[in-house]
Structure formats: C-alpha cells, structure tokens
Design a protein around this motif. Structure first.
Motif, PDB file in Angstrom:
ATOM      1  N   LYS A  20       0.829  -1.201   0.000  1.00 15.54           N
ATOM      2  CA  LYS A  20       0.000   0.000   0.000  1.00 15.54           C
ATOM      3  C   LYS A  20       0.868   1.257   0.000  1.00 15.54           C
ATOM      4  N   LEU A  21       1.950   1.246   0.781  1.00 11.13           N
ATOM      5  CA  LEU A  21       2.863   2.393   0.799  1.00 11.13           C
ATOM      6  C   LEU A  21       3.546   2.574  -0.560  1.00 11.13           C
ATOM      7  N   MET A  26       4.055   5.507  -5.629  1.00  8.32           N
ATOM      8  CA  MET A  26       4.069   5.485  -7.087  1.00  8.32           C
ATOM      9  C   MET A  26       3.065   6.487  -7.660  1.00  8.32           C
ATOM     10  N   VAL A  27       1.898   6.590  -7.022  1.00 14.38           N
ATOM     11  CA  VAL A  27       0.895   7.538  -7.489  1.00 14.38           C
ATOM     12  C   VAL A  27       1.385   8.971  -7.310  1.00 14.38           C
ATOM     13  N   GLN A  28       2.050   9.236  -6.187  1.00 14.12           N
ATOM     14  CA  GLN A  28       2.541  10.594  -5.924  1.00 14.12           C
ATOM     15  C   GLN A  28       3.634  10.993  -6.906  1.00 14.12           C
ATOM     16  N   LYS A  29       4.485  10.051  -7.277  1.00 18.71           N
ATOM     17  CA  LYS A  29       5.601  10.382  -8.174  1.00 18.71           C
ATOM     18  C   LYS A  29       5.190  10.435  -9.631  1.00 18.71           C
ATOM     19  N   GLY A  30       4.057   9.856  -9.961  1.00 17.38           N
ATOM     20  CA  GLY A  30       3.544   9.942 -11.320  1.00 17.38           C
ATOM     21  C   GLY A  30       4.370   9.188 -12.334  1.00 17.38           C
ATOM     22  N   GLY A  31       4.751   9.870 -13.417  1.00 17.52           N
ATOM     23  CA  GLY A  31       5.428   9.235 -14.543  1.00 17.52           C
ATOM     24  C   GLY A  31       6.812   8.715 -14.232  1.00 17.52           C
ATOM     25  N   THR A  32       7.448   9.234 -13.195  1.00 15.14           N
ATOM     26  CA  THR A  32       8.814   8.795 -12.867  1.00 15.14           C
ATOM     27  C   THR A  32       8.836   7.306 -12.550  1.00 15.14           C
ATOM     28  N   SER A  33       7.871   6.827 -11.774  1.00 17.14           N
ATOM     29  CA  SER A  33       7.840   5.416 -11.416  1.00 17.14           C
ATOM     30  C   SER A  33       7.604   4.547 -12.640  1.00 17.14           C
ATOM     31  N   VAL A  34       6.723   4.973 -13.517  1.00 22.08           N
ATOM     32  CA  VAL A  34       6.442   4.207 -14.733  1.00 22.08           C
ATOM     33  C   VAL A  34       7.692   4.146 -15.603  1.00 22.08           C
ATOM     34  N   GLN A  35       8.397   5.257 -15.709  1.00 26.63           N
ATOM     35  CA  GLN A  35       9.627   5.302 -16.503  1.00 26.63           C
ATOM     36  C   GLN A  35      10.678   4.355 -15.912  1.00 26.63           C
ATOM     37  N   HIS A  36      10.851   4.374 -14.600  1.00 28.13           N
ATOM     38  CA  HIS A  36      11.828   3.491 -13.963  1.00 28.13           C
ATOM     39  C   HIS A  36      11.436   2.029 -14.130  1.00 28.13           C
ATOM     40  N   PHE A  37      10.141   1.742 -14.024  1.00 31.54           N
ATOM     41  CA  PHE A  37       9.677   0.366 -14.221  1.00 31.54           C
ATOM     42  C   PHE A  37       9.975  -0.102 -15.643  1.00 31.54           C
ATOM     43  N   ALA A  38       9.706   0.760 -16.624  1.00 33.87           N
ATOM     44  CA  ALA A  38       9.952   0.404 -18.025  1.00 33.87           C
ATOM     45  C   ALA A  38      11.441   0.167 -18.268  1.00 33.87           C
TER      46      ALA A  38
END
Length: 56
Positions: A20-21, A26-38
């Motif tokens: 949950k944390l 991830m929601v707060q950081k927005g696109g940065t998390s998606v970019q790092h995941f990719a």
C-alpha cells in the motif's frame, strides 16, 4: 486512594502494508515510477536475451 491511575493503551491504527505504501508513493511520483519500471523491464530483457545468446 491509589495515586497511580491505570490508563488503557489507545488502540493504534494498523500500519499500512508495504504494498500500500509503495502504491501510494508510485501515485505521488507519477510518470517517474512508470519510466523506472519500463527501464528496469527493458534492462532485464536485455540481460536475459544476452545470456541466452551467450549460452546457446
């Protein structure tokens, strides 16, 4: 009379789970998390394909 009063401990809220944390972060950081995941997924694929090529 007893000078010490017995207090019941207040019920503490359950700590949020790690997942949950992580989701909230991830929601707060927005696109940065998606970019790092990719980038991580692509790097893992490159490593696996590289190892498959080297050990063929």
């Amino acid at each position: 009379m007893n000078s010490q009063t017995t207090q019941k401990p207040e019920p503490t809220a359950a700590k949020p789970s790690y997942v949950k944390l992580a989701m909230r972060n991830m929601v707060q950081k927005g696109g940065t998390s998606v970019q790092h995941f990719a980038l991580t997924a692509i790097a893992l694929l490159v490593v696996l394909v590289g190892l498959a090529y080297l050990t063929r």
